[in-house]
Motif scaffolding. Structure first.
Motif, PDB file in Angstrom:
ATOM      1  N   SER A  91       0.843  -1.194   0.000  1.00 36.19           N
ATOM      2  CA  SER A  91       0.000   0.000   0.000  1.00 36.19           C
ATOM      3  C   SER A  91       0.878   1.242   0.000  1.00 36.19           C
ATOM      4  CB  SER A  91      -0.912   0.016   1.230  1.00 36.19           C
ATOM      5  OG  SER A  91      -1.800  -1.080   1.205  1.00 36.19           O
ATOM      6  N   ASN A 136      -6.849   8.273  -0.780  1.00 31.69           N
ATOM      7  CA  ASN A 136      -5.572   8.696  -1.383  1.00 31.69           C
ATOM      8  C   ASN A 136      -4.518   7.604  -1.266  1.00 31.69           C
ATOM      9  OD1 ASN A 136      -6.578  11.162  -2.121  1.00 31.69           O
ATOM     10  ND2 ASN A 136      -5.624  12.300  -0.463  1.00 31.69           N
ATOM     11  N   THR A 137      -4.923   6.419  -1.606  1.00 37.59           N
ATOM     12  CA  THR A 137      -4.038   5.268  -1.451  1.00 37.59           C
ATOM     13  C   THR A 137      -4.040   4.428  -2.723  1.00 37.59           C
ATOM     14  OG1 THR A 137      -4.511   5.180   0.920  1.00 37.59           O
ATOM     15  CG2 THR A 137      -3.592   3.198  -0.089  1.00 37.59           C
ATOM     16  N   ILE A 138      -2.888   3.901  -3.064  1.00 33.79           N
ATOM     17  CA  ILE A 138      -2.827   2.909  -4.122  1.00 33.79           C
ATOM     18  C   ILE A 138      -2.274   1.613  -3.532  1.00 33.79           C
ATOM     19  CG2 ILE A 138      -2.539   4.605  -5.953  1.00 33.79           C
ATOM     20  CD1 ILE A 138       0.417   3.674  -6.131  1.00 33.79           C
ATOM     21  N   ASN A 152      -9.483   6.231  -4.239  1.00 36.73           N
ATOM     22  CA  ASN A 152      -9.482   7.692  -4.284  1.00 36.73           C
ATOM     23  C   ASN A 152      -9.894   8.312  -2.958  1.00 36.73           C
ATOM     24  OD1 ASN A 152      -8.627   7.806  -6.950  1.00 36.73           O
ATOM     25  ND2 ASN A 152     -10.706   7.815  -7.756  1.00 36.73           N
ATOM     26  N   HIS A 201      -5.802  12.449  -6.071  1.00 36.63           N
ATOM     27  CA  HIS A 201      -4.768  12.093  -7.028  1.00 36.63           C
ATOM     28  C   HIS A 201      -5.361  11.833  -8.399  1.00 36.63           C
ATOM     29  CE1 HIS A 201      -5.785   7.861  -6.316  1.00 36.63           C
ATOM     30  NE2 HIS A 201      -5.585   8.044  -5.048  1.00 36.63           N
ATOM     31  N   MET A 236       0.344   7.671 -10.635  1.00 37.27           N
ATOM     32  CA  MET A 236       0.910   6.928  -9.510  1.00 37.27           C
ATOM     33  C   MET A 236       1.517   5.636 -10.038  1.00 37.27           C
ATOM     34  SD  MET A 236       0.089   8.874  -6.957  1.00 37.27           S
ATOM     35  CE  MET A 236       0.444   7.799  -5.574  1.00 37.27           C
ATOM     36  N   SER A 243      -4.143  -0.997  -7.934  1.00 36.44           N
ATOM     37  CA  SER A 243      -5.472  -0.429  -7.749  1.00 36.44           C
ATOM     38  C   SER A 243      -5.351   0.862  -6.956  1.00 36.44           C
ATOM     39  CB  SER A 243      -6.396  -1.411  -7.036  1.00 36.44           C
ATOM     40  OG  SER A 243      -5.889  -1.726  -5.752  1.00 36.44           O
ATOM     41  N   GLN A 244      -6.416   1.654  -6.987  1.00 36.28           N
ATOM     42  CA  GLN A 244      -6.391   2.912  -6.262  1.00 36.28           C
ATOM     43  C   GLN A 244      -7.680   3.115  -5.498  1.00 36.28           C
ATOM     44  OE1 GLN A 244      -5.723   5.960  -9.178  1.00 36.28           O
ATOM     45  NE2 GLN A 244      -7.655   5.626 -10.232  1.00 36.28           N
ATOM     46  N   CYS A 282       6.902   3.528  -4.098  1.00 32.42           N
ATOM     47  CA  CYS A 282       5.763   4.233  -4.657  1.00 32.42           C
ATOM     48  C   CYS A 282       6.261   5.552  -5.231  1.00 32.42           C
ATOM     49  CB  CYS A 282       4.739   4.474  -3.555  1.00 32.42           C
ATOM     50  SG  CYS A 282       3.259   5.357  -4.058  1.00 32.42           S
TER      51      CYS A 282
END
Length: 126
Positions: free
Chosen positions: A21, A77-79, A74, A30, A35, A71-72, A96
């Motif tokens: 993560s 704010n995490t991928i 939104n 983002h 990313m 994957s993201q 990252c």
């Protein structure tokens, strides 16, 4: 200013799975960032693994296609990077990265990205 913090690395046996993560801070969304996940093995150059645009368009390096999924989230704010069927050659420090705007054509090159996390180690034993 963008700050990126990775988590989820560890040690697994070949064939195992890990989920990485990357939490991004200091920007509200983002949607306007590209990313990506990179990795760097000892003695080797850093290489792009997967990237996702703000609109959700995804690309992978050939060696991870069918095994890794980016994957993201939104809202957070995490991928993420889900890595299945891990192989010893996947052993590396995983980073990252973020870049404002559209994903660069040469997204797999580290110089295409301005913001970087500290990295998280992934070790796969045979």
């Amino acid at each position: 200013q963008v700050q990126l913090v990775e988590s989820g690395g560890g040690s697994v046996q070949a064939g195992g799975s890990l989920r990485l993560s990357c939490a991004a801070s200091y920007y509200t969304t983002h949607r306007n960032y590209c990313m990506a996940w990179f990795r760097q093995a000892p003695g080797k150059e850093r290489e792009g693994v997967a990237r996702v645009t703000g609109d959700g368009l995804i690309a992978y390096r050939d060696s991870v296609k069918g095994r890794f999924t980016i994957s993201q989230d939104n809202a957070k704010n995490t991928i993420h990077l889900l890595m299945n069927n891990l192989k010893p050659e996947d052993t590396a420090m995983y980073y990252c990265a973020a870049e404002a705007g559209a994903c660069p054509f040469a997204w797999g090159r580290p110089r295409s990205f301005h913001y970087w996390g500290q990295g998280t180690q992934v070790t796969v034993s045979s």
